[in-house]
Enzyme design. Structure first.
Site, PDB file in Angstrom:
ATOM      1  N   HIS A 109       4.322  -8.677  16.119  1.00 17.48           N
ATOM      2  CA  HIS A 109       2.992  -9.170  16.419  1.00 17.48           C
ATOM      3  C   HIS A 109       2.434  -8.686  17.754  1.00 17.48           C
ATOM      4  O   HIS A 109       1.221  -8.763  17.972  1.00 17.48           O
ATOM      5  CB  HIS A 109       2.982 -10.701  16.381  1.00 17.48           C
ATOM      6  CG  HIS A 109       3.347 -11.235  15.038  1.00 17.48           C
ATOM      7  ND1 HIS A 109       2.559 -11.071  13.919  1.00 17.48           N
ATOM      8  CD2 HIS A 109       4.446 -11.902  14.607  1.00 17.48           C
ATOM      9  CE1 HIS A 109       3.135 -11.619  12.876  1.00 17.48           C
ATOM     10  NE2 HIS A 109       4.286 -12.133  13.263  1.00 17.48           N
ATOM     11  N   ARG A 129      11.982 -10.442  17.077  1.00 14.92           N
ATOM     12  CA  ARG A 129      11.303  -9.902  15.896  1.00 14.92           C
ATOM     13  C   ARG A 129       9.811 -10.207  15.945  1.00 14.92           C
ATOM     14  O   ARG A 129       8.980  -9.351  15.666  1.00 14.92           O
ATOM     15  CB  ARG A 129      11.925 -10.479  14.631  1.00 14.92           C
ATOM     16  CG  ARG A 129      11.244 -10.013  13.356  1.00 14.92           C
ATOM     17  CD  ARG A 129      10.489 -11.178  12.726  1.00 14.92           C
ATOM     18  NE  ARG A 129       9.778 -10.736  11.552  1.00 14.92           N
ATOM     19  CZ  ARG A 129       8.518 -11.057  11.302  1.00 14.92           C
ATOM     20  NH1 ARG A 129       7.839 -11.807  12.125  1.00 14.92           N
ATOM     21  NH2 ARG A 129       7.928 -10.628  10.214  1.00 14.92           N
TER      22      ARG A 129
END
Length: 115
Positions: free
Chosen positions: A79, A74
């Site tokens: 990011h 994730r």
């Protein structure tokens, strides 16, 4: 604050959505369909966020579930989205997600049995 049970349900619902998104798609179809790729990646981030919020005591009780890997995936998707490897996303969606669903169903049944 939401309960562990609700986060586990979120994971199951997201895995079910991923299964539906890719039900009629092969690897090539997935790689060439931005809409399906985006939808799957979004649900994988939901899975990662929910996994991150499951309490540490519950995660410790079920170490066979790769909690850290799920959360790490994730984090990369959110990011470092520019470096997402779509082959890995496909592998995760088509192979790992069904296994995760089975594990989470067992956790729910074991930890939160129906009255």
């Amino acid at each position: 604050m939401r309960s562990d049970r609700l986060y586990l349900v979120d994971i199951i619902e997201a895995t079910d959505a991923i299964t539906a998104f890719i039900s009629d798609v092969d690897t090539e179809g997935f790689l060439n369909n931005d809409l399906v790729r985006s939808a799957v990646l979004h649900k994988l981030t939901i899975i990662g966020e929910a996994a991150a919020r499951v309490s540490m005591p519950l995660r410790a009780r079920f170490p066979e579930t790769p909690w850290s890997d799920i959360v790490g995936f994730r984090n990369i998707a959110v990011h470092a989205y520019f470096s997402v490897d779509w082959q890995i996303v496909w592998q995760t969606a088509s192979s790992d997600t069904p296994q995760l669903r089975e594990q989470v169903v067992r956790i729910l049944q074991t930890t939160f049995p129906d009255p």
